[in-house]
Design a protein around this motif. Structure first.
Motif, PDB file in Angstrom:
ATOM      1  N   GLY A 104       0.824  -1.291  -0.104  1.00  0.00           N
ATOM      2  CA  GLY A 104       0.122   0.018  -0.043  1.00  0.00           C
ATOM      3  C   GLY A 104       0.854   1.467   0.013  1.00  0.00           C
ATOM      4  O   GLY A 104       0.683   2.148  -1.056  1.00  0.00           O
ATOM      5  N   VAL A 105       1.817   1.228   0.695  1.00  0.00           N
ATOM      6  CA  VAL A 105       2.778   2.416   1.047  1.00  0.00           C
ATOM      7  C   VAL A 105       3.589   2.514  -0.393  1.00  0.00           C
ATOM      8  O   VAL A 105       3.743   3.759  -0.877  1.00  0.00           O
ATOM      9  CB  VAL A 105       3.729   2.464   2.173  1.00  0.00           C
ATOM     10  N   TYR A 153       2.858   1.618  -3.161  1.00  0.00           N
ATOM     11  CA  TYR A 153       2.005   2.243  -4.567  1.00  0.00           C
ATOM     12  C   TYR A 153       1.571   3.576  -4.109  1.00  0.00           C
ATOM     13  O   TYR A 153       1.314   4.262  -5.207  1.00  0.00           O
ATOM     14  CB  TYR A 153       0.851   1.181  -4.698  1.00  0.00           C
ATOM     15  N   ASP A 154       1.422   3.920  -2.977  1.00  0.00           N
ATOM     16  CA  ASP A 154       1.108   5.366  -2.951  1.00  0.00           C
ATOM     17  C   ASP A 154       2.261   6.358  -3.223  1.00  0.00           C
ATOM     18  O   ASP A 154       2.177   7.298  -3.826  1.00  0.00           O
ATOM     19  CB  ASP A 154       0.824   5.604  -1.183  1.00  0.00           C
ATOM     20  N   ALA A 182       2.473   6.715  -6.990  1.00  0.00           N
ATOM     21  CA  ALA A 182       1.428   7.597  -7.389  1.00  0.00           C
ATOM     22  C   ALA A 182       1.786   9.099  -7.208  1.00  0.00           C
ATOM     23  O   ALA A 182       1.380   9.717  -8.117  1.00  0.00           O
ATOM     24  CB  ALA A 182       0.101   7.406  -6.689  1.00  0.00           C
ATOM     25  N   ASP A 183       2.902   9.229  -6.484  1.00  0.00           N
ATOM     26  CA  ASP A 183       3.392  10.789  -6.291  1.00  0.00           C
ATOM     27  C   ASP A 183       5.029  10.768  -6.847  1.00  0.00           C
ATOM     28  O   ASP A 183       5.332  11.943  -7.143  1.00  0.00           O
ATOM     29  CB  ASP A 183       3.646  11.048  -4.881  1.00  0.00           C
TER      30      ASP A 183
END
Length: 101
Positions: free
Chosen positions: A26-27, A29-30, A33-34
């Motif tokens: 999760g972290v 892929y976050d 995204a940035d």
């Protein structure tokens, strides 16, 4: 497993195994995204299993398809051996040496 973010670097400490893969995924892929370039620092990882390495390889593959990069930093000998044994070394980018501070 302790998971912290420092800019575009994901810093992992402790045992990276099947129990922590969802959190790390999760972290990671976050961050992707940035950021176009993400470093996963494994210097503080005491142990890692194949499931965890597959999470990193899948993220690396997906990032590559999008023109992004995921690089592993601080891989100890055991991590490198497991990457070679599983042939995941073909999928992930591993820094030869930790970056100088």
């Amino acid at each position: 497993m302790d998971v912290t973010v420092d800019g575009s670097t994901l810093v992992l400490e402790g045992d990276f195994d099947v129990r922590s893969t969802w959190q790390v995924r999760g972290v990671l892929y976050d961050l992707l995204a940035d950021h176009d370039r993400v470093v996963v620092d494994l210097t503080g990882v005491a142990s890692i299993d194949v499931t965890a390495l597959r999470v990193l390889a899948a993220a690396s593959r997906q990032a590559s398809r999008r023109g992004q990069h995921v690089r592993l930093r601080g891989c100890n000998g055991a991590v490198r051996r497991l990457l070679h044994l599983t042939h995941l070394i073909r999928v992930v980018e591993v820094e030869r040496h930790a970056a100088a501070v």
